[in-house]
Motif scaffolding. Structure first.
Motif, short mmCIF file in Angstrom:
data_model
loop_
_atom_site.label_atom_id
_atom_site.label_comp_id
_atom_site.label_asym_id
_atom_site.label_seq_id
_atom_site.Cartn_x
_atom_site.Cartn_y
_atom_site.Cartn_z
N PHE A 170 0.86 -1.18 0.00
CA PHE A 170 0.00 0.00 0.00
C PHE A 170 0.90 1.22 0.00
O PHE A 170 2.07 1.15 0.36
N SER A 171 0.34 2.33 -0.45
CA SER A 171 1.16 3.54 -0.49
C SER A 171 0.81 4.42 0.70
O SER A 171 -0.35 4.52 1.09
N SER A 172 1.81 5.01 1.28
CA SER A 172 1.58 5.93 2.40
C SER A 172 0.82 7.13 1.86
O SER A 172 1.24 7.76 0.88
N PRO A 173 -0.30 7.46 2.50
CA PRO A 173 -1.08 8.59 1.98
C PRO A 173 -0.36 9.92 2.20
O PRO A 173 0.40 10.07 3.17
N SER A 174 -0.61 10.87 1.32
CA SER A 174 -0.08 12.23 1.50
C SER A 174 -0.68 12.83 2.76
O SER A 174 -1.88 12.70 2.99
N VAL A 175 0.16 13.50 3.53
CA VAL A 175 -0.36 14.19 4.71
C VAL A 175 -0.77 15.60 4.30
O VAL A 175 -0.02 16.29 3.60
N ILE A 176 -1.98 15.99 4.67
CA ILE A 176 -2.46 17.34 4.30
C ILE A 176 -2.80 18.13 5.56
O ILE A 176 -3.15 17.56 6.59
N HIS A 177 -2.69 19.43 5.42
CA HIS A 177 -2.99 20.31 6.56
C HIS A 177 -4.19 21.19 6.27
O HIS A 177 -4.96 21.50 7.16
N THR A 178 -4.34 21.61 5.04
CA THR A 178 -5.48 22.45 4.68
C THR A 178 -6.05 21.93 3.37
O THR A 178 -5.44 21.11 2.68
N LEU A 185 -4.87 19.51 -1.07
CA LEU A 185 -5.46 18.41 -1.85
C LEU A 185 -5.03 18.46 -3.30
O LEU A 185 -5.08 19.52 -3.93
N THR A 186 -4.63 17.32 -3.84
CA THR A 186 -4.37 17.23 -5.27
C THR A 186 -5.08 16.00 -5.80
O THR A 186 -4.99 14.93 -5.21
N PHE A 187 -5.81 16.15 -6.87
CA PHE A 187 -6.52 14.99 -7.43
C PHE A 187 -5.83 14.50 -8.69
O PHE A 187 -5.20 15.26 -9.40
#
Lengths: 404, 404
Positions: free
Chosen positions: A390-398, A402-404
């Motif tokens: 599995f891939s480590s998810p991107s950590v987001i703060h705001t 987000l990138t789709f």
């Protein structure tokens, strides 16, 4: 209900309906025979017994004498899903369906033979059952044994990853590791079965009752496709009872006059372990697979060591229906699994998904022509495949991260 | 099909049927309302639409307008099994049944709200859906999004064990780890839903459509118990939409004249996180759970931080039906899980099995009297609980090494 005797698939000798694993005369595999005149009553299919769930609605087509001995967890009646997103993505001009056999209670199609085997064990008064398996079959047999209150004894080769027996142990099965290969574990299961008179529920052809339950796949497809028989049915196979049982179900439907043609059965193996494909391609006898095996489709990686006869039995069915055998590379198996999960939404172990990749391969090899209808049996749940990356998810703060 | 509008559960204000998450006037939770005269036609239940599998046979009772928008994997129609071996072993003079909700396609009851939410998303023309969940809900929503060809975006707290998102990722979901708690992940899902107009399919009460699908549990029990209404239904709950939806289904059956009484609903939580039980016991408002949480029933360990209103909504249902809330210790949860697996043969995550232990506890507390009938909803598959211990099997060399 209309079963009358066991018959040797080789010498045709007949025996009473008890727990037997081979013809005492010639060593051949045994098959359940029925009073055909009473069995082949279309009413058994057209008006199944709605007092029972799933495959037991068709109990009149199965060898159990008394429905009070049914040991059930609601198995069978697995959905058929149209797979248009796969045929479109892969550009296959084929009417494609997946039958979601992984949705059986313990997570694989093995619940069909196991509900049958444990119900027969109950009917015949046995207090324990044995199974040689390091995977889906041990989990399935253990679950029905728990349901029945019967002891389950599992034999695995010593080298088995202990994580693979967690499910069987959780149901309360007693697991023994045999010092040796899977063949040694299988031999030990048979010695134990004979010594203690505990039915052997190993899901090869050894237990003649188990294969009968696989007939219900045919009855369900008959209903689900509203009487239309698919041109092809693709089946992941180790030894092949699911393929043989499904075909037997269609033969019965034909004999009842409910359908007018039979499907062509396609057996699918991994290239890393393909003793039946090799025999089919070479026109040679089935030989045990001796090469090293490295495949993510572990559930069908059966070298047939000690029971190549099972492979011959499956090839006879393939021959009878003008079917085929085909094998997939590891890359093709991975692609099939991804397609089942990401284009259909069914979580699938790689073993179970090979039936889907087989369609693409055989279309490009001109074995399955354009315009065909194909049902792929997808046999095991994605949960069974525990070595996923599995891939480590991107950590987001705001929100702007987000990138789709 | 007969849904007419959304109505605020608090101020009763009405809104058009679109994707909304709270009453713009008072902030209350929204509920789907129907043209009752047309909805409450017993024919919708007595003659469900057999062109569809599982819960979608009852599509006329659900808010979707057009059946061509159904996004289905065959969810619903989960078996009910008599649990005599549990009632006998535990010496409970109770007519006990388990409804095997873990047998839904992605392995939990969350497939019901998710098939509904994603089908509504398709009908309303959305291209992506979002969900805040580190467990069953993210897997469920991701699977239906894959089936529909819609993007799925999952928000989890940064601290989530990456192993818990493998299933959602396998279906192709895009997972984002939010720097903060689950509340922060939930807030982010809502911001994303509003900013991009992607339906929020989080399986609290936030999406008014999701709870509707849980009504189908009642319709299925009505069929499976041949019209008999159980005295009690026990439900593992984090926030409670499954409990509320199931009860709503029975209310509809009563209004149709198909049944003559309603079941008492029992919500079950782990003692390690029991904000709704605490409010029920103390007669106090629902407060977010602030204490540390250490439970094997992680799927219902919801502190309700930021949405205690959900707990109040569930308590209103409990009050209406004279039901109860109860909590289990870790030891009781373990015992329940073992019973479901070893006495029934269903693989169950601890979260899903708490409904069974609740029956023993409430019988001994004189809440459930002898002679009652009880259906326990067992909500999640055993595969979901990955931290199982197992015992190393004994290694054997000959048959005489066997010990039973």
């Amino acid at each position: 209900m209309f079963a009358t005797h066991l018959r040797c698939r080789d010498c045709q000798a007949q025996y009473d309906l008890k727990m037997m694993y081979a013809c005492p005369k010639c060593g051949g595999l045994l098959e359940v025979e029925y009073d055909q005149a009473n069995l082949l009553n279309p009413e058994h299919i057209l008006h199944p017994d709605s007092d029972f769930y799933g495959l037991w609605k068709f109990h009149r087509m199965l060898p159990l004498k008394d429905t009070k001995n049914i040991v059930s967890l609601g198995e069978g009646d697995t959905p058929i899903l149209r797979a248009d997103r796969i045929s479109q993505t892969w550009e296959l001009p084929i009417d494609l369906y997946l039958k979601a056999e992984m949705l059986n209670p313990s997570g694989s199609f093995k619940d069909r033979p196991s509900t049958m085997a444990v119900s027969m064990a109950k009917e015949l008064g046995h207090k324990a059952v044995v199974v040689a398996s390091s995977g889906n079959a041990s989990a399935a047999v253990a679950s029905y044994a728990a349901r029945a209150g019967i002891q389950c004894i599992v034999f695995i080769p010593k080298s088995t990853d202990p994580g693979k027996i967690v499910q069987a142990q959780s149901y309360g099965a007693k697991v023994f590791a045999v010092d040796g290969t899977f063949s040694d574990a299988y031999d030990m299961s048979m010695k134990c079965a004979v010594e203690y008179d505990f039915p052997n529920c190993t899901s090869t052809y050894v237990n003649p009752y188990t294969v009968e339950a696989n007939k219900t796949v045919a009855y369900e497809i008959f209903y689900q496709l509203k009487g239309n028989v698919p041109d092809y049915i693709t089946v992941p196979i180790g030894t092949g009872p699911l393929l043989a049982g499904t075909f037997k179900g269609f033969e019965e439907l034909l004999a009842m006059g409910l359908i007018t043609k039979l499907p062509k059965m396609i057996g699918v193996q991994a290239q890393q372990c393909m003793p039946i494909v090799r025999a089919f391609t070479d026109g040679s006898p089935v030989l045990a697979w001796q090469e090293p095996i490295h495949t993510i489709a572990g559930g069908i990686a059966d070298p047939l060591d000690g029971y190549t006869k099972d492979g011959e039995t499956t090839l006879k069915v393939i021959d009878l229906c003008s079917g085929a055998m085909v094998s997939l590379t590891e890359e093709e198996i991975k692609k099939s699994t991804d397609a089942v999960e990401q284009l259909i939404g069914l979580y699938s172990e790689p073993t179970g998904a090979v039936s889907v990749g087989a369609v693409e391969k055989l279309f490009h090899e001109n074995v399955i022509p354009a315009g065909s209808s194909v049902v792929c049996l997808v046999t095991g749940h994605g949960f069974k495949f525990t070595k996923r990356s599995f891939s480590s998810p991107s950590v987001i703060h705001t929100l702007t991260d987000l990138t789709f």
